[in-house]
Design a protein around this motif. Structure first.
Motif, short mmCIF file in Angstrom:
data_model
loop_
_atom_site.label_atom_id
_atom_site.label_comp_id
_atom_site.label_asym_id
_atom_site.label_seq_id
_atom_site.Cartn_x
_atom_site.Cartn_y
_atom_site.Cartn_z
N LEU A 108 10.20 6.80 6.16
CA LEU A 108 11.22 5.85 6.94
C LEU A 108 11.55 6.49 8.26
N GLU A 109 11.54 5.84 9.39
CA GLU A 109 12.65 5.65 10.57
C GLU A 109 12.80 4.72 11.02
N LEU A 110 14.33 5.02 10.48
CA LEU A 110 15.32 3.21 10.86
C LEU A 110 16.32 3.81 11.63
N GLY A 111 16.82 2.81 12.21
CA GLY A 111 18.69 2.19 12.57
C GLY A 111 19.10 4.45 13.61
N GLY A 112 19.59 4.04 14.27
CA GLY A 112 20.68 5.12 14.68
C GLY A 112 21.50 4.30 15.93
N SER A 113 22.44 5.57 15.93
CA SER A 113 24.35 4.80 16.71
C SER A 113 24.40 5.83 16.65
N ASP A 114 22.99 6.78 17.79
CA ASP A 114 23.82 8.14 18.16
C ASP A 114 24.96 8.84 19.26
N PRO A 115 25.85 9.38 18.62
CA PRO A 115 26.86 9.94 19.19
C PRO A 115 25.77 10.90 20.72
N PHE A 116 27.19 10.39 21.91
CA PHE A 116 26.50 11.59 22.98
C PHE A 116 27.99 11.99 23.41
N VAL A 117 28.55 13.66 22.35
CA VAL A 117 29.52 13.85 22.40
C VAL A 117 29.66 14.74 23.65
N VAL A 118 30.67 14.67 24.60
CA VAL A 118 31.45 15.49 25.78
C VAL A 118 32.53 16.25 26.09
N MET A 119 32.76 17.24 25.71
CA MET A 119 33.69 17.90 25.49
C MET A 119 34.50 18.81 27.22
N ASP A 120 35.59 18.96 27.66
CA ASP A 120 36.46 18.92 27.93
C ASP A 120 35.07 20.43 29.02
N SER A 121 34.52 21.00 28.17
CA SER A 121 33.97 22.58 28.81
C SER A 121 32.85 22.23 29.94
N ALA A 122 32.16 20.64 29.64
CA ALA A 122 30.89 20.28 30.34
C ALA A 122 30.91 19.92 31.67
N ASN A 123 29.48 20.34 32.50
CA ASN A 123 29.42 19.29 33.46
C ASN A 123 29.30 17.95 33.78
N VAL A 124 30.25 17.54 34.01
CA VAL A 124 30.92 16.07 34.15
C VAL A 124 30.39 15.16 34.74
#
Length: 458
Positions: free
Chosen positions: A231-247
């Motif tokens: 089974l490959e079902l739904g997703g509600s994928d997180p996209f996490v951006v931390m303060d050290s990221a290239n915004v």
């Protein structure tokens, strides 16, 4: 029962097909069963020859097939053509690697089990039913079919009812490439006709990509008959951006992650979780870029976002946004369906979310992005993991220690660092929690529908 192509750009019914009769379904299952006996006895080299010839057909027909995909489900034409070419690449990949992935593995010291020789071998199961969705009408099928047929199995396809022409195209594709008749057959049937196919003793296993309710139903029927399911079902994928990221890079990538396939992808970034120190910068850039996207006719190469695939899908997405707004959420851009024909919804960014909102608990299958402000990595992780899904995730950070901390704790089948989740034949694909079980693609994918047989010799 009629199965129809309804053009999501116009809402017009383009073509109607009659569902296969019980007798026709029986003939197709029988042909897949007979073909499985033939494929089982063929060499990897012969299967690879057929698979490469089939891939070449896809490559030659990519433009025409791309237009058919866009007609049936509405993704921008460039993405449709790219889907076809990606599918062909996967076929070449399994043609080149199947024998290596399924090679016998000897026990290094068979004397420890009292044998002169001990080893394992992979053998095909037989006919496998694939219940597939409309959002990637060629790629979703090929990523099952290419490894399944290279392993010596045959395939039966129950495709989504709104992409019947894609299903019919696939029905003859492998035979045109040289595979024995019956190696891959489409079943034009409704959802209510799936259970008898799974129950048929000639069908050895089932794989489904789709919704959680559909997955529960298929898995329970398979379990009743003690058959393997994936089974490959739904997703509600997180996209996490931390303060050290290239915004700026994170915001630009976030847009692509959210609107690819008109936002109708299980592995699309859906929940954008941003550290408070960079939240305002990210939110402003993200909303600006989402608001500048070109929405329109997906056959026009300039279009970046086309319609949702169905009217019901558009209405469900609108309902999630309306519910959130009624409970206090703020729309930063978009938030409505434009006037006119077709199943369009404007690219949307929504913030100020709280747990009682449906948008927080359910998968938004369309170009709607949920934006969260978090104080630190602990809160970011809590928000990322609070969903019942666990398909994939993306993490943006330039702090090595922070990266490792998240990698150990994110509840997902994959983590993509400083990028967006994509599926690729080289990488195993699948989820945990209510996103399903089992893995597609890579070596793991071809082994899912094989019998791993242990052999021992005195």
């Amino acid at each position: 029962m009629a199965i129809s192509t309804v053009n999501p750009t116009t809402g017009v019914t383009e073509q109607v097909f009659e569902a296969h009769s019980t007798e026709e379904v029986e003939r197709r299952i029988a042909s897949a069963d007979e073909a499985a006996k033939i494929l089982r006895g063929t060499s990897y080299a012969r299967r690879a020859e057929w698979m490469k010839a089939t891939a070449q057909l896809l490559e030659a027909e990519a433009e025409e097939l791309g237009r058919l995909i866009t007609l049936e489900m509405g993704k921008p034409i460039a993405q449709s053509v790219a889907e076809v070419r990606k599918s062909a690449a996967s076929m070449h990949f399994y043609a080149d690697n199947a024998e290596k992935f399924l090679a016998d593995t000897p026990l290094e010291d068979p004397s420890v089990v009292g044998a002169s020789k001990a080893w394992t071998t992979y053998q095909p199961l037989g006919a496998v039913l694939a219940v597939m969705p409309w959002n990637y009408p060629i790629w979703q099928v090929i990523r099952f079919a290419a490894p399944a047929l290279m392993a010596g199995n045959t395939g039966l396809l129950k495709h989504a009812s709104n992409v019947p022409q894609s299903a019919i195209y696939l029905d003859t594709l492998f035979e045109r490439g040289g595979f024995p008749a019956g190696s891959f057959r489409t079943l034009l049937i409704g959802g209510s006709a799936v259970a008898p196919v799974i129950a048929d003793p000639r069908v050895k296993a089932v794989t489904l990509t789709g919704s959680e309710p559909a997955g529960r139903s298929v898995a329970s029927i398979a379990a009743d008959h003690v058959k393997k399911s994936l089974l490959e079902l739904g997703g509600s994928d997180p996209f996490v951006v931390m303060d050290s990221a290239n915004v700026p890079a994170a915001a630009a990538t976030a847009v692509r992650a959210r609107i690819s396939n008109n936002g109708q992808s299980c592995i699309a970034g859906k929940r954008f979780i941003v550290h408070t120190d960079v939240y305002d910068e990210f939110a402003a850039e993200f909303a600006r870029l989402m608001g500048e996207l070109v929405v329109g006719d997906p056959m026009d190469p300039a279009t970046q976002v086309g319609p949702l695939a169905t009217a019901d899908g558009r209405d469900e997405l609108a309902g999630l946004v309306d519910d959130a707004v009624a409970l206090g959420a703020q729309v930063l851009v978009g938030g409505s369906a434009p006037q006119g024909e077709g199943y369009f919804y404007l690219p949307t960014v929504i913030a100020g979310l709280s747990d009682e909102m449906r948008l927080v608990q359910e998968e938004a299958f369309g170009p709607v992005a949920s934006l969260y402000r978090v104080r630190d990595r602990e809160e970011a992780l809590q928000v990322a993991n609070q969903t019942t899904f666990g398909l994939s995730s993306a993490l943006w950070t330039n702090d090595a220690a922070e990266e490792q901390w998240f990698l150990e704790r994110l509840e997902a089948g994959a983590v993509f660092i400083n990028g967006m989740t994509v599926s690729n034949q080289e990488l195993p694909f699948g989820g945990i929690k209510r996103s399903g079980f089992g893995r597609e693609l890579a070596a793991e994918g071809i082994r899912e529908f094989c019998n791993l047989k242990t052999l021992w010799k005195a």
